[in-house]
Write a protein that holds these residues in place. Structure first.
Motif, PDB file in Angstrom:
ATOM      1  N   ARG A 136     -94.581  13.901   1.865  1.00  0.00           N
ATOM      2  CA  ARG A 136     -94.404  15.333   1.641  1.00  0.00           C
ATOM      3  C   ARG A 136     -94.294  15.656   0.149  1.00  0.00           C
ATOM      4  O   ARG A 136     -94.084  16.797  -0.230  1.00  0.00           O
ATOM      5  CB  ARG A 136     -93.137  15.827   2.358  1.00  0.00           C
ATOM      6  CG  ARG A 136     -93.191  15.725   3.874  1.00  0.00           C
ATOM      7  CD  ARG A 136     -94.125  16.757   4.471  1.00  0.00           C
ATOM      8  NE  ARG A 136     -93.765  18.103   4.027  1.00  0.00           N
ATOM      9  CZ  ARG A 136     -94.590  19.139   4.098  1.00  0.00           C
ATOM     10  NH1 ARG A 136     -95.822  18.984   4.548  1.00  0.00           N
ATOM     11  NH2 ARG A 136     -94.200  20.334   3.684  1.00  0.00           N
ATOM     12  N   LEU A 137     -94.438  14.639  -0.684  1.00  0.00           N
ATOM     13  CA  LEU A 137     -94.356  14.774  -2.139  1.00  0.00           C
ATOM     14  C   LEU A 137     -93.048  15.443  -2.573  1.00  0.00           C
ATOM     15  O   LEU A 137     -93.024  16.290  -3.482  1.00  0.00           O
ATOM     16  CB  LEU A 137     -95.555  15.549  -2.675  1.00  0.00           C
ATOM     17  CG  LEU A 137     -96.931  14.918  -2.389  1.00  0.00           C
ATOM     18  CD1 LEU A 137     -98.027  15.701  -3.071  1.00  0.00           C
ATOM     19  CD2 LEU A 137     -96.971  13.453  -2.804  1.00  0.00           C
ATOM     20  N   LEU A 138     -91.968  15.071  -1.889  1.00  0.00           N
ATOM     21  CA  LEU A 138     -90.635  15.509  -2.299  1.00  0.00           C
ATOM     22  C   LEU A 138     -90.400  15.060  -3.733  1.00  0.00           C
ATOM     23  O   LEU A 138     -90.649  13.896  -4.075  1.00  0.00           O
ATOM     24  CB  LEU A 138     -89.578  14.894  -1.374  1.00  0.00           C
ATOM     25  CG  LEU A 138     -88.157  15.437  -1.493  1.00  0.00           C
ATOM     26  CD1 LEU A 138     -88.042  16.775  -0.763  1.00  0.00           C
ATOM     27  CD2 LEU A 138     -87.153  14.447  -0.903  1.00  0.00           C
ATOM     28  N   ALA A 139     -89.935  15.979  -4.578  1.00  0.00           N
ATOM     29  CA  ALA A 139     -89.794  15.666  -6.000  1.00  0.00           C
ATOM     30  C   ALA A 139     -88.671  16.493  -6.608  1.00  0.00           C
ATOM     31  O   ALA A 139     -88.270  17.527  -6.065  1.00  0.00           O
ATOM     32  CB  ALA A 139     -91.110  15.952  -6.723  1.00  0.00           C
ATOM     33  N   PRO A 140     -88.150  16.076  -7.776  1.00  0.00           N
ATOM     34  CA  PRO A 140     -87.096  16.845  -8.439  1.00  0.00           C
ATOM     35  C   PRO A 140     -87.574  18.249  -8.801  1.00  0.00           C
ATOM     36  O   PRO A 140     -88.701  18.426  -9.267  1.00  0.00           O
ATOM     37  CB  PRO A 140     -86.799  16.025  -9.707  1.00  0.00           C
ATOM     38  CG  PRO A 140     -87.286  14.650  -9.403  1.00  0.00           C
ATOM     39  CD  PRO A 140     -88.465  14.827  -8.504  1.00  0.00           C
ATOM     40  N   ARG A 141     -86.676  19.237  -8.603  1.00  0.00           N
ATOM     41  CA  ARG A 141     -87.039  20.621  -8.903  1.00  0.00           C
ATOM     42  C   ARG A 141     -86.141  21.270  -9.946  1.00  0.00           C
ATOM     43  O   ARG A 141     -86.619  21.953 -10.844  1.00  0.00           O
ATOM     44  CB  ARG A 141     -86.998  21.468  -7.618  1.00  0.00           C
ATOM     45  CG  ARG A 141     -88.026  21.068  -6.578  1.00  0.00           C
ATOM     46  CD  ARG A 141     -89.435  21.238  -7.085  1.00  0.00           C
ATOM     47  NE  ARG A 141     -90.419  20.923  -6.056  1.00  0.00           N
ATOM     48  CZ  ARG A 141     -91.716  20.812  -6.270  1.00  0.00           C
ATOM     49  NH1 ARG A 141     -92.192  21.003  -7.489  1.00  0.00           N
ATOM     50  NH2 ARG A 141     -92.538  20.507  -5.292  1.00  0.00           N
TER      51      ARG A 141
END
Length: 237
Positions: A136-141
């Motif tokens: 899901r390309l979870l990444a820091p925001r």
């Protein structure tokens, strides 16, 4: 990791400094400071929030979706001695939290894009995060930064927290950056009051808090800080 979900009620309010002083003075006589608060009665919290490629956590909160989840790395007092990767789960009016301790080296690897450090089969939460990041390309925001003053009451297992000086780290993702230029995300006169409890709030606490006279806060700290980004730095959702 604690795999048993303990769902609790959570109420949030935005109050001003005058309301804070009044309510805090009452709490001093009715509840105790959290044992982790130290001599000052406060501690610093810094969280790095994650979201997927569709910004699902952001849009579900803005859309009022009742069942949702958020992922974050959290540290205390800007130290790396205690670091948790957390999953906060919301189901209607209830919340629960799962967390797994991680190391500074793991955090540095995750930020650098080396998500293989999360591929740990015997740690379900880390493995879940690994799959979220991979598929899901979870990444820091965004970094969310504030001072917390916490009170606890054994009756009803109530936790009352005043969160002050809410700031956003803009596009920063380094939790341990001593030169982080965090900027105010809300007026410094405003404080976020949170009340968490199991089944009930004792009447004497409810009366002291005067909850019926307060306006509930719908936006989370994550959303407040992300919306600040959009308003002030042209972030494209």
């Amino acid at each position: 990791m604690n795999n048993k979900l303990n769902y609790r009620h959570e109420l949030k309010f935005m109050i001003n400094r005058h309301q804070y002083y009044v309510i805090r003075q009452r709490m001093l006589g009715l509840a105790a400071y959290d044992e982790h608060a130290g001599h000052s009665g406060e501690y610093h919290i810094r969280s790095l929030y994650f979201d997927d490629i569709d910004n699902t956590a952001l849009h579900e909160k803005l859309g009022g979706i009742g069942d949702r989840r958020k992922y974050r790395i959290r540290i205390y007092n800007k130290q790396d001695s205690l670091i948790h990767f957390e999953k906060k789960i919301k189901k209607g009016d209830y919340i629960a939290k799962l967390k797994e301790p991680i190391t500074r080296n793991m955090v540095d690897s995750i930020i650098a894009g080396n998500i293989e450090v999360l591929d740990v089969p015997d740690k379900p939460l880390l493995l879940e995060l690994y799959h979220e990041m991979k598929h899901r390309l979870l990444a820091p925001r965004v970094i969310v930064d504030y001072i917390r003053e916490p009170f606890v009451c054994r009756n009803g297992n109530v936790r009352i927290t005043f969160d002050k000086e809410l700031r956003t780290g803009l596009h920063a993702v380094d939790l341990f950056d001593k030169k982080l230029q965090a900027v105010p995300a809300i007026d410094d006169n405003l404080i976020i009051l949170e009340v968490k409890y199991d089944e009930y709030i004792p009447e004497y606490l409810r009366a002291a808090l005067q909850l019926e006279g307060l306006t509930q806060q719908s936006a989370s700290k994550y959303v407040i800080c992300r919306k600040y980004l959009k308003t002030n730095s042209w972030e494209d959702y």
